[in-house]
Design an enzyme around this catalytic site. Structure first.
Site, PDB file in Angstrom:
ATOM      1  N   HIS A   1      97.221  29.754  56.976  1.00 20.97           N
ATOM      2  CA  HIS A   1      96.456  30.398  55.692  1.00 20.97           C
ATOM      3  C   HIS A   1      97.236  31.567  55.696  1.00 20.97           C
ATOM      4  O   HIS A   1      96.378  32.546  54.766  1.00 20.97           O
ATOM      5  CB  HIS A   1      94.989  30.354  55.642  1.00 20.97           C
ATOM      6  CG  HIS A   1      94.648  29.321  56.377  1.00 20.97           C
ATOM      7  ND1 HIS A   1      94.307  28.098  55.474  1.00 20.97           N
ATOM      8  CD2 HIS A   1      94.418  28.357  57.603  1.00 20.97           C
ATOM      9  CE1 HIS A   1      93.633  26.912  56.199  1.00 20.97           C
ATOM     10  NE2 HIS A   1      93.926  27.230  57.123  1.00 20.97           N
TER      11      HIS A   1
ATOM     12  N   LYS B   1     113.233  51.628  47.044  1.00 23.72           N
ATOM     13  CA  LYS B   1     113.415  50.481  47.219  1.00 23.72           C
ATOM     14  C   LYS B   1     114.738  49.893  47.934  1.00 23.72           C
ATOM     15  O   LYS B   1     115.879  50.260  47.778  1.00 23.72           O
ATOM     16  CB  LYS B   1     113.189  49.671  45.655  1.00 23.72           C
ATOM     17  CG  LYS B   1     112.030  50.175  45.167  1.00 23.72           C
ATOM     18  CD  LYS B   1     110.908  49.285  45.604  1.00 23.72           C
ATOM     19  CE  LYS B   1     111.067  48.156  44.194  1.00 23.72           C
ATOM     20  NZ  LYS B   1     110.226  47.115  44.527  1.00 23.72           N
TER      21      LYS B   1
END
Ligand code: ARG
Length: 472
Positions: free
Chosen positions: A168, A295
């Site tokens: 999960h 980035k």
């Protein structure tokens, strides 16, 4: 773009239609009907199959050996022209088969017209397509093997590296990075099995089915099949020209493979995000941002993840094309190749990018170790300890462990930062040796069951995977 008004008459009748057709197709008809831009990729297979067909016709006395020789030489010359880029494909001649035959006629004259004896474009195109797909499946198998090779190397060099395993996407139990890599080796192994199983059904020869009913000429289909490396001629002429399940099977297997690649791609995206920081990707497989200087975007992984959509699109398209088609050939089936070519190209690119990224990525031990601090990742080990050391049923051990986790949560500390006294207040059977299993490294090392994550298992599994998947 249409150069003439839709519905305007085209130039002249297609010479391949012979006497029946006097007028040419409308411009729009010519445009919708032509497939040459797509199927010219089959030129080598078309020439190879035509040569085998002509040779058989001569062996059976249906063609003179002089004509067969002229045909073979003419086809070789065409192949050279195509490969050197001087051949001009004409969309007025619709497809690769008629382009090649028309050019053959220019080169060798009337003998070219005898090549089409005892065959039709219907069995011809299905044969070419199967030959092409057979080669492509072999290439894809090699590409898959290369990805497995990269994964096994990464697994071996990181057999001891511990990180959280998730269910999960919640921290679940400590696992080894090598084990995680080998999970994908298994998936890709099954993909290779699926493709090689599909290959068996690809490798049957339609040629000789002619248009749909077979032929009255005394052909030898077995000899042609052998020559072209097919396992056998297809048994039923109607089926031979109508079947496209071989292509559907490839696209289905390609889609499943795409889902596997997309899952690994997604993990690369997650792991490369600073929030996880589990891997570093170099500039080779990332791109910067034009506005945010910090980035390093995992574009290649994102694109591999996205391309699964294309693969399923191709599978969906061809399934819908084929559904409800009456036997035998219908022109609908001409739309098959674009889907299959695109899926094969997509896979080639995705597999190469994936192999590159796997080799490029550098696992980050510190970030993994930090992540192991959260999520009470050794809670199962504590429960297992209670089962082993205090002989408790697992359910009871689970309940007691739950209480200890709750305490650590309130105290905002790790399980191994609780004192023995604190744990004993919850269950007095807990002893000092419990601290040994609360260590993630030991927890992972203890999972030695078959298929488990322990480093020794990973090293053994990597060796076995090399033998199972990479030999030969
Ligand atoms: N270009 C056609 C295709 O790809 C070849 C077969 C055409 N057959 C026919 N009967 N018109 O399907």
């Amino acid at each position: 773009m249409l150069k003439k008004k839709p519905g305007a008459a085209g130039t002249s009748a297609n010479p391949m239609w012979g006497g029946h057709y006097i007028g040419g197709p409308s411009v729009i008809m010519a445009e919708i009907n032509a497939s040459i831009d797509v199927d010219k990729r089959l030129y080598a297979q078309d020439i190879r199959a035509s040569k085998a067909h002509a040779e058989m016709l001569a062996a059976k006395g249906i063609l003179t050996s002089k004509d067969a020789k002229a045909i073979a030489q003419g086809l070789d010359a065409i192949q050279r022209e195509i490969e050197s880029g001087v051949f001009v494909f004409s969309s007025a001649l619709e497809d690769v088969h008629m382009n090649i035959e028309a050019s053959l006629k220019e080169k060798i004259g009337d003998a070219a017209g005898r090549l089409h004896t005892a065959r039709s474009r219907n069995d011809q195109v299905a044969t070419d397509f199967r030959l092409w797909l057979r080669d492509t499946l072999d290439e894809l198998d090699a590409a898959l093997k290369d990805v497995q090779d990269a994964l096994i190397d990464k697994a071996e060099s990181n057999a001891d590296l511990i990180l959280p395993g998730y269910t999960h996407l919640q921290p679940a139990q400590p696992i080894t990075f090598g084990h995680h890599m080998l999970a994908y080796v298994e998936m890709l192994g099954r993909d290779r099995d699926r493709l090689s199983d599909a290959r068996k059904r690809v490798n049957e020869m339609p040629l000789g089915a002619a248009a749909l009913a077979g032929t009255s000429f005394p052909i030898d289909r077995a000899a042609v099949a052998k020559k072209l490396g097919f396992d056998r001629p297809m048994a039923n002429s109607l089926d031979a020209v109508s079947a496209r399940d071989f292509a559907l099977e490839f696209l289905a297997a390609a889609t499943i493979l795409g889902t596997h690649l997309s899952r690994l791609a997604e993990e690369i995206v997650l792991w490369a995000s600073p929030s996880f920081g589990f891997i570093a990707l170099s500039e080779a497989f990332t791109s910067g941002s034009s506005i945010m200087p910090q980035k390093r975007n995992p574009d290649a992984a994102e694109l591999v993840r996205a391309k699964t959509g294309r693969l399923l699109g191709a599978f969906t398209a061809l399934t819908v094309i084929m559904k409800g088609l009456p036997l035998a050939y219908s022109k609908d089936m001409q739309e098959d190749k674009e889907q299959v070519f695109d899926a094969a190209d997509t896979l080639r690119l995705s597999l190469a990018a994936m192999a590159g990224m796997i080799r490029d990525m550098q696992p980050q031990k510190t970030a993994m170790a930090e992540a192991l601090e959260d999520g009470f990742i050794t809670a199962t080990d504590l429960a297992d300890w209670l089962v082993r050391a205090a002989n408790l049923p697992f359910r009871d051990a689970h309940r007691i462990t739950g209480g200890i986790v709750r305490l650590a949560e309130t105290k905002k500390c790790r399980l191994d930062q609780l004192t023995l006294a604190e744990m004993q207040a919850i269950d007095k059977r807990i002893a000092k040796t419990v601290f040994e299993v609360l260590e993630p490294v030991r927890a992972a090392a203890s999972r030695t069951s078959l298929g488990g994550t322990a480093p020794d298992n990973v090293r053994r599994a990597a060796r076995q995977a090399r033998k199972r998947f990479l030999k030969g």
